[in-house]
Design a protein around this motif. Structure first.
Motif, PDB file in Angstrom:
ATOM      1  N   TRP A   8       0.818  -1.204   0.000  1.00 18.79           N
ATOM      2  CA  TRP A   8       0.000   0.000   0.000  1.00 18.79           C
ATOM      3  C   TRP A   8       0.856   1.261   0.000  1.00 18.79           C
ATOM      4  O   TRP A   8       0.506   2.246  -0.630  1.00 18.79           O
ATOM      5  CB  TRP A   8      -0.920   0.031   1.211  1.00 18.79           C
ATOM      6  CG  TRP A   8      -2.132  -0.844   1.003  1.00 18.79           C
ATOM      7  CD1 TRP A   8      -2.379  -2.019   1.615  1.00 18.79           C
ATOM      8  CD2 TRP A   8      -3.194  -0.612   0.097  1.00 18.79           C
ATOM      9  NE1 TRP A   8      -3.543  -2.554   1.160  1.00 18.79           N
ATOM     10  CE2 TRP A   8      -4.074  -1.694   0.207  1.00 18.79           C
ATOM     11  CE3 TRP A   8      -3.485   0.387  -0.816  1.00 18.79           C
ATOM     12  CZ2 TRP A   8      -5.231  -1.800  -0.544  1.00 18.79           C
ATOM     13  CZ3 TRP A   8      -4.644   0.284  -1.556  1.00 18.79           C
ATOM     14  CH2 TRP A   8      -5.505  -0.797  -1.428  1.00 18.79           C
ATOM     15  N   TYR A  11       2.030   1.942  -3.540  1.00 20.62           N
ATOM     16  CA  TYR A  11       1.015   1.994  -4.599  1.00 20.62           C
ATOM     17  C   TYR A  11       0.964   3.388  -5.211  1.00 20.62           C
ATOM     18  O   TYR A  11       0.874   4.395  -4.523  1.00 20.62           O
ATOM     19  CB  TYR A  11      -0.363   1.630  -4.031  1.00 20.62           C
ATOM     20  CG  TYR A  11      -1.470   1.725  -5.050  1.00 20.62           C
ATOM     21  CD1 TYR A  11      -1.550   0.826  -6.103  1.00 20.62           C
ATOM     22  CD2 TYR A  11      -2.435   2.722  -4.958  1.00 20.62           C
ATOM     23  CE1 TYR A  11      -2.560   0.917  -7.044  1.00 20.62           C
ATOM     24  CE2 TYR A  11      -3.448   2.819  -5.883  1.00 20.62           C
ATOM     25  CZ  TYR A  11      -3.505   1.917  -6.933  1.00 20.62           C
ATOM     26  OH  TYR A  11      -4.509   2.018  -7.857  1.00 20.62           O
ATOM     27  N   ARG A  12       0.982   3.460  -6.517  1.00 20.57           N
ATOM     28  CA  ARG A  12       0.897   4.708  -7.268  1.00 20.57           C
ATOM     29  C   ARG A  12      -0.150   4.510  -8.368  1.00 20.57           C
ATOM     30  O   ARG A  12       0.086   3.787  -9.331  1.00 20.57           O
ATOM     31  CB  ARG A  12       2.237   5.079  -7.914  1.00 20.57           C
ATOM     32  CG  ARG A  12       3.373   5.232  -6.941  1.00 20.57           C
ATOM     33  CD  ARG A  12       3.225   6.553  -6.171  1.00 20.57           C
ATOM     34  NE  ARG A  12       4.342   6.711  -5.277  1.00 20.57           N
ATOM     35  CZ  ARG A  12       4.242   6.705  -3.966  1.00 20.57           C
ATOM     36  NH1 ARG A  12       3.093   6.548  -3.413  1.00 20.57           N
ATOM     37  NH2 ARG A  12       5.286   6.858  -3.203  1.00 20.57           N
ATOM     38  N   PRO A  13      -1.341   5.150  -8.216  1.00 17.54           N
ATOM     39  CA  PRO A  13      -2.370   4.946  -9.232  1.00 17.54           C
ATOM     40  C   PRO A  13      -1.977   5.574 -10.566  1.00 17.54           C
ATOM     41  O   PRO A  13      -1.272   6.583 -10.615  1.00 17.54           O
ATOM     42  CB  PRO A  13      -3.596   5.643  -8.642  1.00 17.54           C
ATOM     43  CG  PRO A  13      -3.075   6.592  -7.647  1.00 17.54           C
ATOM     44  CD  PRO A  13      -1.774   6.036  -7.155  1.00 17.54           C
ATOM     45  N   SER A  14      -2.497   4.993 -11.619  1.00 17.75           N
ATOM     46  CA  SER A  14      -2.217   5.506 -12.961  1.00 17.75           C
ATOM     47  C   SER A  14      -3.087   6.729 -13.241  1.00 17.75           C
ATOM     48  O   SER A  14      -4.030   7.030 -12.504  1.00 17.75           O
ATOM     49  CB  SER A  14      -2.498   4.418 -13.996  1.00 17.75           C
ATOM     50  OG  SER A  14      -3.874   4.125 -14.006  1.00 17.75           O
ATOM     51  N   LYS A  15      -2.793   7.418 -14.329  1.00 21.91           N
ATOM     52  CA  LYS A  15      -3.593   8.580 -14.711  1.00 21.91           C
ATOM     53  C   LYS A  15      -5.017   8.156 -15.057  1.00 21.91           C
ATOM     54  O   LYS A  15      -5.968   8.867 -14.768  1.00 21.91           O
ATOM     55  CB  LYS A  15      -2.953   9.283 -15.903  1.00 21.91           C
ATOM     56  CG  LYS A  15      -1.680   9.995 -15.567  1.00 21.91           C
ATOM     57  CD  LYS A  15      -1.095  10.683 -16.781  1.00 21.91           C
ATOM     58  CE  LYS A  15       0.236  11.323 -16.423  1.00 21.91           C
ATOM     59  NZ  LYS A  15       0.859  11.950 -17.573  1.00 21.91           N
ATOM     60  N   THR A  16      -5.170   6.989 -15.629  1.00 19.37           N
ATOM     61  CA  THR A  16      -6.503   6.487 -15.940  1.00 19.37           C
ATOM     62  C   THR A  16      -7.293   6.260 -14.658  1.00 19.37           C
ATOM     63  O   THR A  16      -8.482   6.618 -14.570  1.00 19.37           O
ATOM     64  CB  THR A  16      -6.397   5.168 -16.732  1.00 19.37           C
ATOM     65  OG1 THR A  16      -5.595   5.390 -17.885  1.00 19.37           O
ATOM     66  CG2 THR A  16      -7.748   4.670 -17.138  1.00 19.37           C
ATOM     67  N   MET A  17      -6.663   5.684 -13.659  1.00 16.25           N
ATOM     68  CA  MET A  17      -7.333   5.448 -12.380  1.00 16.25           C
ATOM     69  C   MET A  17      -7.734   6.772 -11.730  1.00 16.25           C
ATOM     70  O   MET A  17      -8.837   6.898 -11.199  1.00 16.25           O
ATOM     71  CB  MET A  17      -6.424   4.653 -11.445  1.00 16.25           C
ATOM     72  CG  MET A  17      -7.055   4.353 -10.101  1.00 16.25           C
ATOM     73  SD  MET A  17      -8.537   3.375 -10.198  1.00 16.25           S
ATOM     74  CE  MET A  17      -7.836   1.771 -10.449  1.00 16.25           C
ATOM     75  N   TRP A  18      -6.844   7.768 -11.773  1.00 21.36           N
ATOM     76  CA  TRP A  18      -7.180   9.090 -11.234  1.00 21.36           C
ATOM     77  C   TRP A  18      -8.370   9.683 -11.993  1.00 21.36           C
ATOM     78  O   TRP A  18      -9.281  10.258 -11.394  1.00 21.36           O
ATOM     79  CB  TRP A  18      -5.991  10.052 -11.343  1.00 21.36           C
ATOM     80  CG  TRP A  18      -5.052   9.981 -10.199  1.00 21.36           C
ATOM     81  CD1 TRP A  18      -3.795   9.455 -10.205  1.00 21.36           C
ATOM     82  CD2 TRP A  18      -5.293  10.443  -8.873  1.00 21.36           C
ATOM     83  NE1 TRP A  18      -3.229   9.556  -8.963  1.00 21.36           N
ATOM     84  CE2 TRP A  18      -4.134  10.168  -8.119  1.00 21.36           C
ATOM     85  CE3 TRP A  18      -6.357  11.047  -8.235  1.00 21.36           C
ATOM     86  CZ2 TRP A  18      -4.027  10.480  -6.781  1.00 21.36           C
ATOM     87  CZ3 TRP A  18      -6.243  11.367  -6.894  1.00 21.36           C
ATOM     88  CH2 TRP A  18      -5.082  11.075  -6.187  1.00 21.36           C
ATOM     89  N   SER A  21     -11.581   7.925 -11.035  1.00 24.98           N
ATOM     90  CA  SER A  21     -11.922   8.263  -9.645  1.00 24.98           C
ATOM     91  C   SER A  21     -12.605   9.633  -9.578  1.00 24.98           C
ATOM     92  O   SER A  21     -13.579   9.812  -8.835  1.00 24.98           O
ATOM     93  CB  SER A  21     -10.667   8.279  -8.775  1.00 24.98           C
ATOM     94  OG  SER A  21     -10.092   7.006  -8.717  1.00 24.98           O
TER      95      SER A  21
END
Length: 137
Positions: A8, A11-18, A21
């Motif tokens: 955790w 963890y680094r979310p991708s631009k798509t995930m951002w 969200s």
């Protein structure tokens, strides 16, 4: 530290995930705002305004109608005649009597005669001339 905790923290979310969200948070905010938050659209606000204006006009004309009815010279006889009418004939009786006429309003106001008849039917007795609700100030 265990592997689960490091997972955790790394963890680094991708631009798509951002992006998704943000879209989801916006949708949830709008859903909650329009259902529970009291938000309304412009069209709905116009409809609500029109309904409030119509109801206010009806109550105003009904109040004038009751005043005109009660202050008429033969009000007691008219009240007895109104009470003898069936519920669907009362608005016609009020309309024919001319008590719902208001200067400056040419057309009949929707539901005003019904509201006037309802208010008159609730009267136990006619108010006296000394009653401040009847006399003009």
């Amino acid at each position: 530290m265990t592997d689960d905790m490091r997972g955790w923290s790394n963890y680094r979310p991708s631009k798509t995930m951002w992006g998704w969200s943000i879209v989801a948070a916006s949708a949830v905010t709008m859903l909650l705002g329009f259902t529970w938050g009291g938000w309304t659209t412009t069209g709905r606000a116009h409809v609500m305004t029109d309904i409030a204006v119509r109801d206010a006009r009806t109550e105003l004309v009904a109040g004038v109608c009751v005043h005109n009815f009660v202050t008429a010279s033969d009000a007691a006889d008219n009240l007895k005649a109104l009470q003898a009418k069936s519920s669907w004939q009362r608005d016609d009786f009020i309309k024919e009597g001319g008590w719902a006429k208001v200067a400056g309003i040419d057309d009949t106001v929707a539901n005003a005669t019904d509201a006037c008849a309802d208010q008159l039917m609730k009267l136990k007795e006619l108010p006296t001339a000394t009653d401040p609700a009847v006399t003009d100030s």
